[in-house]
Design a protein around this motif. Structure first.
Motif, PDB file in Angstrom:
ATOM      1  N   UNK A 103      13.535  11.069   0.394  1.00 45.78           N
ATOM      2  CA  UNK A 103      13.149  10.401   1.727  1.00 45.78           C
ATOM      3  C   UNK A 103      14.167   9.502   2.027  1.00 45.78           C
ATOM      4  N   UNK A 104      14.075   9.560   3.477  1.00 47.90           N
ATOM      5  CA  UNK A 104      15.009   8.520   4.296  1.00 47.90           C
ATOM      6  C   UNK A 104      14.172   7.590   5.052  1.00 47.90           C
ATOM      7  N   UNK A 105      14.761   6.452   5.403  1.00 45.78           N
ATOM      8  CA  UNK A 105      14.002   5.635   6.081  1.00 45.78           C
ATOM      9  C   UNK A 105      13.331   5.936   7.385  1.00 45.78           C
ATOM     10  N   UNK A 106      14.015   7.151   8.056  1.00 44.76           N
ATOM     11  CA  UNK A 106      13.420   7.751   9.237  1.00 44.76           C
ATOM     12  C   UNK A 106      12.395   8.594   9.086  1.00 44.76           C
ATOM     13  N   UNK A 107      11.964   9.041   7.743  1.00 44.50           N
ATOM     14  CA  UNK A 107      10.861   9.912   7.626  1.00 44.50           C
ATOM     15  C   UNK A 107       9.550   9.381   7.845  1.00 44.50           C
ATOM     16  N   UNK A 108       9.129   8.417   8.345  1.00 43.49           N
ATOM     17  CA  UNK A 108       8.197   7.961   8.922  1.00 43.49           C
ATOM     18  C   UNK A 108       6.852   7.805   7.807  1.00 43.49           C
ATOM     19  N   UNK A 109       5.950   8.443   8.013  1.00 42.01           N
ATOM     20  CA  UNK A 109       4.665   8.232   7.136  1.00 42.01           C
ATOM     21  C   UNK A 109       4.694   8.776   5.943  1.00 42.01           C
ATOM     22  N   UNK A 110       5.731   9.599   5.439  1.00 40.63           N
ATOM     23  CA  UNK A 110       5.972   9.958   4.351  1.00 40.63           C
ATOM     24  C   UNK A 110       6.208   9.023   3.358  1.00 40.63           C
ATOM     25  N   UNK A 111       7.069   7.833   3.962  1.00 39.21           N
ATOM     26  CA  UNK A 111       7.624   6.887   2.993  1.00 39.21           C
ATOM     27  C   UNK A 111       6.385   5.898   2.520  1.00 39.21           C
ATOM     28  N   UNK A 112       5.191   6.023   3.237  1.00 39.38           N
ATOM     29  CA  UNK A 112       4.148   4.970   2.964  1.00 39.38           C
ATOM     30  C   UNK A 112       3.759   4.967   1.574  1.00 39.38           C
ATOM     31  N   UNK A 113       3.165   5.995   1.076  1.00 41.59           N
ATOM     32  CA  UNK A 113       2.646   6.120  -0.569  1.00 41.59           C
ATOM     33  C   UNK A 113       3.790   5.761  -1.217  1.00 41.59           C
ATOM     34  N   UNK A 114       4.767   6.151  -1.523  1.00 38.94           N
ATOM     35  CA  UNK A 114       5.959   5.515  -2.468  1.00 38.94           C
ATOM     36  C   UNK A 114       6.188   3.945  -2.340  1.00 38.94           C
ATOM     37  N   UNK A 115       6.140   3.631  -0.912  1.00 41.27           N
ATOM     38  CA  UNK A 115       6.467   2.052  -0.843  1.00 41.27           C
ATOM     39  C   UNK A 115       5.496   1.308  -1.150  1.00 41.27           C
ATOM     40  N   UNK A 116       4.091   1.807  -1.105  1.00 41.90           N
ATOM     41  CA  UNK A 116       3.010   0.895  -1.693  1.00 41.90           C
ATOM     42  C   UNK A 116       3.227   0.786  -3.210  1.00 41.90           C
ATOM     43  N   UNK A 117       3.503   2.097  -3.676  1.00 38.32           N
ATOM     44  CA  UNK A 117       3.793   2.010  -5.132  1.00 38.32           C
ATOM     45  C   UNK A 117       4.665   0.776  -5.637  1.00 38.32           C
ATOM     46  N   UNK A 118       5.687   1.108  -5.005  1.00 33.65           N
ATOM     47  CA  UNK A 118       7.052  -0.103  -5.231  1.00 33.65           C
ATOM     48  C   UNK A 118       6.359  -1.482  -4.823  1.00 33.65           C
ATOM     49  N   UNK A 119       5.737  -1.847  -3.932  1.00 35.70           N
ATOM     50  CA  UNK A 119       5.157  -3.084  -3.704  1.00 35.70           C
ATOM     51  C   UNK A 119       4.281  -3.651  -4.732  1.00 35.70           C
ATOM     52  N   UNK A 120       3.113  -2.620  -5.066  1.00 35.02           N
ATOM     53  CA  UNK A 120       2.173  -3.108  -6.228  1.00 35.02           C
ATOM     54  C   UNK A 120       3.026  -3.347  -7.507  1.00 35.02           C
ATOM     55  N   UNK A 121       4.063  -2.469  -7.912  1.00 39.90           N
ATOM     56  CA  UNK A 121       4.749  -2.438  -9.125  1.00 39.90           C
ATOM     57  C   UNK A 121       5.532  -4.046  -9.138  1.00 39.90           C
ATOM     58  N   UNK A 122       6.002  -4.202  -7.855  1.00 40.29           N
ATOM     59  CA  UNK A 122       6.958  -5.319  -7.991  1.00 40.29           C
ATOM     60  C   UNK A 122       5.959  -6.809  -7.975  1.00 40.29           C
ATOM     61  N   UNK A 123       4.654  -6.656  -7.495  1.00 39.21           N
ATOM     62  CA  UNK A 123       4.000  -7.710  -7.538  1.00 39.21           C
ATOM     63  C   UNK A 123       3.264  -7.994  -8.940  1.00 39.21           C
ATOM     64  N   UNK A 124       3.085  -7.078  -9.539  1.00 39.14           N
ATOM     65  CA  UNK A 124       2.540  -7.145 -11.117  1.00 39.14           C
ATOM     66  C   UNK A 124       3.516  -7.540 -11.908  1.00 39.14           C
ATOM     67  N   UNK A 125       4.934  -7.167 -11.554  1.00 34.85           N
ATOM     68  CA  UNK A 125       5.852  -7.574 -12.420  1.00 34.85           C
ATOM     69  C   UNK A 125       6.070  -9.252 -12.422  1.00 34.85           C
ATOM     70  N   UNK A 126       5.680  -9.808 -11.185  1.00 37.91           N
ATOM     71  CA  UNK A 126       5.882 -11.364 -11.090  1.00 37.91           C
ATOM     72  C   UNK A 126       4.596 -11.795 -11.781  1.00 37.91           C
ATOM     73  N   UNK A 127       3.300 -11.324 -11.628  1.00 35.83           N
ATOM     74  CA  UNK A 127       2.265 -11.858 -12.098  1.00 35.83           C
ATOM     75  C   UNK A 127       2.192 -12.087 -13.888  1.00 35.83           C
ATOM     76  N   UNK A 128       2.524 -10.676 -14.459  1.00 40.15           N
ATOM     77  CA  UNK A 128       2.617 -10.622 -15.634  1.00 40.15           C
ATOM     78  C   UNK A 128       3.829 -11.379 -16.274  1.00 40.15           C
TER      79      UNK A 128
END
Length: 398
Positions: free
Chosen positions: A279-304
């Protein structure tokens, strides 16, 4: 070694040798900085906050690197390529600057502050005195070996290996392993396949930005464990630990669900490269789901990660114990990285299977971690009547 490989036609073995040397140096650095931050954070009641600040700055390097990577790959030349030499030299400059900065580090004893425990020690009731004594004498490999101290690296290695015989570290081992094992899948297998180079730079920036912010937040949460309950000042380590682990389970599960959704259509693909379109950053809504995954993984990395450092500081008080505990953690964490990278090629393990194993290992590690929660609430004051529950600010006992 990497610069020579980029600039000249030399054997890839040079890069492998460079990686070995780099790994050895990283082991020394990680253990030293881990022990140092535990010693710094042991000087007052803001240990979680200091650990969070440390991990926040630690992850800032990845934020800068991700931003530079996005800028670098986004501004390619007409042939779609860029000479990596300047980018490499820039990163090398950061490393040299950091090495020079170590000359200005203070000794932990120079930062000693008055703890709430120290302020209230003279007011301990007999029952609390007994509980505190029991807590301070718990499951320490130093105590078990008769407080033996030696500068011999062989003896230090032997003492570190004795941690494998302790129930505490055996229960924490899987969680230590998981937080190394998961990143090769998350950053490389998932990231390289679903994001092009430019977008991956942004996603890595997001991952570590959320990680740094989460570390600062969870550090303050861990410090907010002083409560005035029933006329007694207690520190609810166990309650805060359980809440922290529940947050990590919920957020990690959300991220893993997003990853499963993204991987599902290609889970049985014979040729994964033909099935997955970056995906490219111009692909709009297609980027949302994998981006949410990255954000969640980053947050729990910090928490634990913040929780692990905090927990090691709770259980191990002396510098010798902390050094050995940190060495044990770094060893198992690095083993997770090595195993995770070994399985990256789809010919060894399909990407969906890699994801499934990260999910299984996470839940097993978290369950075992629940068996090694911090000591029960510690009553540090004599009982006086009170009718309400209130948070006691750090360093200001009621």
């Amino acid at each position: 070694a990497s610069l020579a490989y980029f600039e000249y036609d030399i054997s890839h073995l040079v890069v492998i040798f460079g990686g070995i040397v780099n790994g050895f140096g990283a082991a020394l650095l990680w253990n030293a900085q881990g022990v140092l931050i535990l010693q710094y954070s042991d000087q007052g009641d803001d240990s979680g906050t200091l650990i969070g600040i440390f991990l926040g700055f630690f992850n800032a390097s990845a934020i800068i690197g991700g931003t530079l990577s996005f800028w670098y790959f986004h501004n390619t030349d007409d042939q779609g390529e860029n000479d990596p030499t300047m980018l490499y030299l820039l990163f090398l400059g950061f490393i040299i600057a950091a090495a020079i900065g170590t000359r200005f580090l203070l000794q932990p004893s120079q930062l000693r502050k008055e703890k709430t425990e120290d302020v209230l020690e003279s007011n301990l009731n007999p029952e609390s005195q007994k509980l505190l004594s029991m807590d301070q004498s718990s499951d320490s490999p130093i105590a078990a070996e008769g407080q033996k101290r030696s500068s011999s690296w062989k003896n230090e290695a032997k003492q570190t290996l004795t941690l494998f015989r302790t129930r505490r570290m055996r229960n924490l081992l899987i969680l230590f392993f998981y937080y190394g094992y998961k990143q090769p899948y998350q950053i490389v297998t998932f990231g390289d396949r679903y994001f092009n180079d430019a977008l991956l730079g942004l996603e890595v920036t997001l991952f570590y930005f959320v990680c740094g912010a989460g570390a600062l937040w969870i550090g303050r949460v861990l410090d907010g464990s002083w409560w005035f309950w029933g006329g007694r000042l207690v520190r609810q380590h166990r309650v805060v630990a359980i809440r922290n682990l529940w947050v990590s389970v919920i957020v990690t599960t959300i991220g893993n669900i997003c990853a499963v959704i993204q991987e599902w259509d290609c889970r049985n693909a014979i040729n994964d490269e033909l099935c997955v379109i970056p995906l490219d950053y111009t692909d709009g809504t297609k980027v949302i789901v994998p981006t949410i995954a990255y954000a969640c993984w980053g947050f729990t990395e910090a928490v634990v990660m913040t929780y692990i450092f905090w927990l090691l500081g709770v259980y191990y008080e002396s510098q010798e114990d902390q050094s050995r505990a940190m060495a044990f953690y770094a060893c198992i964490h690095s083993l997770g990285w090595a195993v995770g990278f070994w399985f990256i090629p789809a010919s060894r393990m399909k990407p969906f299977t890699q994801l499934a194993w990260t999910i299984v290992i996470f839940f097993v590690g978290t369950f075992l971690c629940l068996l090694e929660l911090p000591p029960p609430n510690l009553d540090l004051t004599s009982s006086t009547p009170t009718s309400e529950l209130s948070v006691v600010p750090k360093g200001q006992p009621k």
